[in-house]
Design a protein around this motif. Sequence first.
Motif, PDB file in Angstrom:
ATOM      1  N   SER A 226       0.822  -1.212   0.000  1.00 41.13           N
ATOM      2  CA  SER A 226       0.000   0.000   0.000  1.00 41.13           C
ATOM      3  C   SER A 226       0.853   1.258   0.000  1.00 41.13           C
ATOM      4  O   SER A 226       0.546   2.233  -0.700  1.00 41.13           O
ATOM      5  CB  SER A 226      -0.947   0.003   1.205  1.00 41.13           C
ATOM      6  OG  SER A 226      -0.226  -0.055   2.422  1.00 41.13           O
ATOM      7  N   TRP A 238      -2.774   8.722 -10.233  1.00 35.49           N
ATOM      8  CA  TRP A 238      -3.865   7.765 -10.167  1.00 35.49           C
ATOM      9  C   TRP A 238      -4.894   8.258  -9.160  1.00 35.49           C
ATOM     10  O   TRP A 238      -4.570   8.993  -8.232  1.00 35.49           O
ATOM     11  CB  TRP A 238      -3.378   6.389  -9.684  1.00 35.49           C
ATOM     12  CG  TRP A 238      -2.365   5.732 -10.553  1.00 35.49           C
ATOM     13  CD1 TRP A 238      -2.154   5.959 -11.883  1.00 35.49           C
ATOM     14  CD2 TRP A 238      -1.400   4.745 -10.157  1.00 35.49           C
ATOM     15  NE1 TRP A 238      -1.130   5.169 -12.336  1.00 35.49           N
ATOM     16  CE2 TRP A 238      -0.642   4.411 -11.311  1.00 35.49           C
ATOM     17  CE3 TRP A 238      -1.110   4.095  -8.965  1.00 35.49           C
ATOM     18  CZ2 TRP A 238       0.376   3.475 -11.285  1.00 35.49           C
ATOM     19  CZ3 TRP A 238      -0.112   3.164  -8.935  1.00 35.49           C
ATOM     20  CH2 TRP A 238       0.636   2.849 -10.082  1.00 35.49           C
ATOM     21  N   SER A 239      -6.130   7.807  -9.299  1.00 32.77           N
ATOM     22  CA  SER A 239      -7.141   8.106  -8.294  1.00 32.77           C
ATOM     23  C   SER A 239      -6.904   7.228  -7.068  1.00 32.77           C
ATOM     24  O   SER A 239      -6.241   6.182  -7.154  1.00 32.77           O
ATOM     25  CB  SER A 239      -8.544   7.837  -8.852  1.00 32.77           C
ATOM     26  OG  SER A 239      -8.726   6.449  -9.077  1.00 32.77           O
ATOM     27  N   THR A 240      -7.448   7.641  -5.933  1.00 38.07           N
ATOM     28  CA  THR A 240      -7.317   6.843  -4.711  1.00 38.07           C
ATOM     29  C   THR A 240      -7.930   5.466  -4.901  1.00 38.07           C
ATOM     30  O   THR A 240      -7.381   4.448  -4.453  1.00 38.07           O
ATOM     31  CB  THR A 240      -7.997   7.560  -3.536  1.00 38.07           C
ATOM     32  OG1 THR A 240      -7.391   8.840  -3.350  1.00 38.07           O
ATOM     33  CG2 THR A 240      -7.867   6.753  -2.247  1.00 38.07           C
ATOM     34  N   MET A 241      -9.077   5.413  -5.589  1.00 32.51           N
ATOM     35  CA  MET A 241      -9.731   4.128  -5.831  1.00 32.51           C
ATOM     36  C   MET A 241      -8.853   3.202  -6.669  1.00 32.51           C
ATOM     37  O   MET A 241      -8.777   1.995  -6.412  1.00 32.51           O
ATOM     38  CB  MET A 241     -11.072   4.351  -6.537  1.00 32.51           C
ATOM     39  CG  MET A 241     -11.867   3.066  -6.779  1.00 32.51           C
ATOM     40  SD  MET A 241     -12.166   2.123  -5.246  1.00 32.51           S
ATOM     41  CE  MET A 241     -13.227   3.284  -4.369  1.00 32.51           C
ATOM     42  N   ALA A 242      -8.151   3.753  -7.665  1.00 31.43           N
ATOM     43  CA  ALA A 242      -7.259   2.940  -8.486  1.00 31.43           C
ATOM     44  C   ALA A 242      -6.135   2.354  -7.640  1.00 31.43           C
ATOM     45  O   ALA A 242      -5.766   1.175  -7.797  1.00 31.43           O
ATOM     46  CB  ALA A 242      -6.686   3.776  -9.628  1.00 31.43           C
ATOM     47  N   SER A 243      -5.593   3.170  -6.737  1.00 22.38           N
ATOM     48  CA  SER A 243      -4.534   2.684  -5.847  1.00 22.38           C
ATOM     49  C   SER A 243      -5.041   1.563  -4.950  1.00 22.38           C
ATOM     50  O   SER A 243      -4.339   0.567  -4.713  1.00 22.38           O
ATOM     51  CB  SER A 243      -3.979   3.835  -5.003  1.00 22.38           C
ATOM     52  OG  SER A 243      -3.348   4.812  -5.808  1.00 22.38           O
ATOM     53  N   VAL A 244      -6.257   1.721  -4.431  1.00 22.88           N
ATOM     54  CA  VAL A 244      -6.841   0.694  -3.566  1.00 22.88           C
ATOM     55  C   VAL A 244      -7.023  -0.614  -4.333  1.00 22.88           C
ATOM     56  O   VAL A 244      -6.682  -1.701  -3.843  1.00 22.88           O
ATOM     57  CB  VAL A 244      -8.195   1.168  -2.995  1.00 22.88           C
ATOM     58  CG1 VAL A 244      -8.906   0.017  -2.280  1.00 22.88           C
ATOM     59  CG2 VAL A 244      -7.990   2.332  -2.029  1.00 22.88           C
ATOM     60  N   ILE A 245      -7.541  -0.511  -5.551  1.00 21.99           N
ATOM     61  CA  ILE A 245      -7.786  -1.712  -6.359  1.00 21.99           C
ATOM     62  C   ILE A 245      -6.477  -2.427  -6.693  1.00 21.99           C
ATOM     63  O   ILE A 245      -6.368  -3.657  -6.568  1.00 21.99           O
ATOM     64  CB  ILE A 245      -8.540  -1.342  -7.658  1.00 21.99           C
ATOM     65  CG1 ILE A 245      -9.963  -0.870  -7.319  1.00 21.99           C
ATOM     66  CG2 ILE A 245      -8.592  -2.536  -8.609  1.00 21.99           C
ATOM     67  CD1 ILE A 245     -10.712  -0.298  -8.510  1.00 21.99           C
ATOM     68  N   THR A 247      -3.633  -2.287  -5.071  1.00 24.17           N
ATOM     69  CA  THR A 247      -3.110  -2.865  -3.828  1.00 24.17           C
ATOM     70  C   THR A 247      -3.813  -4.171  -3.488  1.00 24.17           C
ATOM     71  O   THR A 247      -3.167  -5.179  -3.160  1.00 24.17           O
ATOM     72  CB  THR A 247      -3.271  -1.872  -2.665  1.00 24.17           C
ATOM     73  OG1 THR A 247      -2.542  -0.679  -2.947  1.00 24.17           O
ATOM     74  CG2 THR A 247      -2.754  -2.476  -1.360  1.00 24.17           C
TER      75      THR A 247
END
Length: 513
Positions: A226, A238-245, A247
């Motif tokens: 992460s 990148w968007s935060t959601m893209a980073s979460v996905i 990860t």
Amino acid sequence: MTSTIENTGNISGPEEKANKILFYGCFIALMATAFGFVFRAFIMADWGNEFGLSKTQQGEIFGVGFWPFGISIVFFSLIIDKIGYKKSILFGFICHVASAGITIFADGYWMLYIGTFLFALGNGAVEAVVNPVVATMFPKEKTKWLNILHAGWPAGMVIGGLLGIFMLGQRFRWEIIIAFILLPALVYGYLVLKSKFPVNERVKAGVSYLEMLKEVGVLGFLIITSLVVFQLGNLFAWSTMASVIITLIIVGVFGYFVRALGRPLFILLLLIMIPLATTELGTDSWITELMTPEMKKIGMQGGWVLIYTSVLMTFLRFYAGPIVHRLSPLGLLATSSFIAAIGLTFLSYSSGFTIVIAATIYALGKTFFWPTMLGVVSEQFPKGGVLALNFTGAVGMIGVGVIGAVILGFVQDKKLDQNLKAYDQIHQTVLQVNYTEEKNGIFGIYRSLDTDKLKTATQETVSTIQNIEDLAKKHALRTIAFFPMFMFLVYFGLIVYFKYRKGGYKPVVLEEQ
């Protein structure tokens, strides 16, 4: 150091000579990483003026000197038992040389950023090798010898710092200063090229690769993944959601094969590495610039604070053995955290000669942090092999790059903005509006000084803003002092846990098959 190695009883004859060369190569490799660190700390202000960098942009360059280290050390930790130590450390050597070349010819923010990025990749490859190599060479005295090994870092800070101060005093161009990074790099490259590396203790004991992964577990892998992904997301927008996905996908694949959460104590130690690294390395990144205003008042450069604390660290790390024996590793970490908190707070209020006293306290506090934490992990989780040991260093480096160094820059910019606003209200001026510009960083929107506008300001205005900026720098040190106080509470809790649940702190030893 030579006599100490000869008397350990771990090596003898031709193997003793070979291991001496290897140990010196590892030691000088850490010195090379320190050269790059201290030179950037010394010339960051010059880069800011020449290329119009804000404090937060400078913090981002400091930051990229840390988090790519994590990518490199994680990657090599996963494959190092397959490809070998020599290939890994030679990759580090190539990165160090290439970084020096790119930085010397830099023409703005991005070339400085890329040059620092490459240097950090090289640092990660070096660290992925030197820690497990020394832990394997001295399996019964890991904490002691890791402290001695990591004396190479402050020793490099001292030598590099003295070179830097001399060259700055002689008005050398910063490009020439950066070129001196090649000196220790070429030496360690030669020494490791002719060395034979040992087999890791995990491999000797017959512990499987999967068992090593299970020691770190899904939670350990989640922490480091992460940190890396969110830093890359910030870099590439990148968007935060893209980073979460991203990860979750990476960690999900890892979890499918490993099917273990990881050792709870190891996960806790990983998390503690972030405030620990920020207290030591994050503060060191800024210490020259933070203390320059007060040091100027006594006719000295701010870099002397960094050199002085590094001299103390070098000396103390060479004699860590008796201290560790008396206090235990956790006792040493708890004591160090308490002293570091006092030292940082004292530094933030110091002026004149009291800076030396405050810097002494701070140095005593931070000296044993990094190598002792590595020693604790290596002693408690030997089945984790190079992965557990190097993941610990990686989380510290990435954490300080993503969070620590940038926090220090962000705190300065925000406090400067607040101080300018308060000054304007009292004196009915508009310094905040006229001489700052709005920017967006990892921690949100902030206002920083506009260096182009300052060039046309009156001397009185520049002096006023400089005084307000100096107060913001001291405020940053007081903010960071909360980190070691939190660490003290955690380490004290671990001492109690080991005493009443484990019968005291004892290293875990693997038997060779």
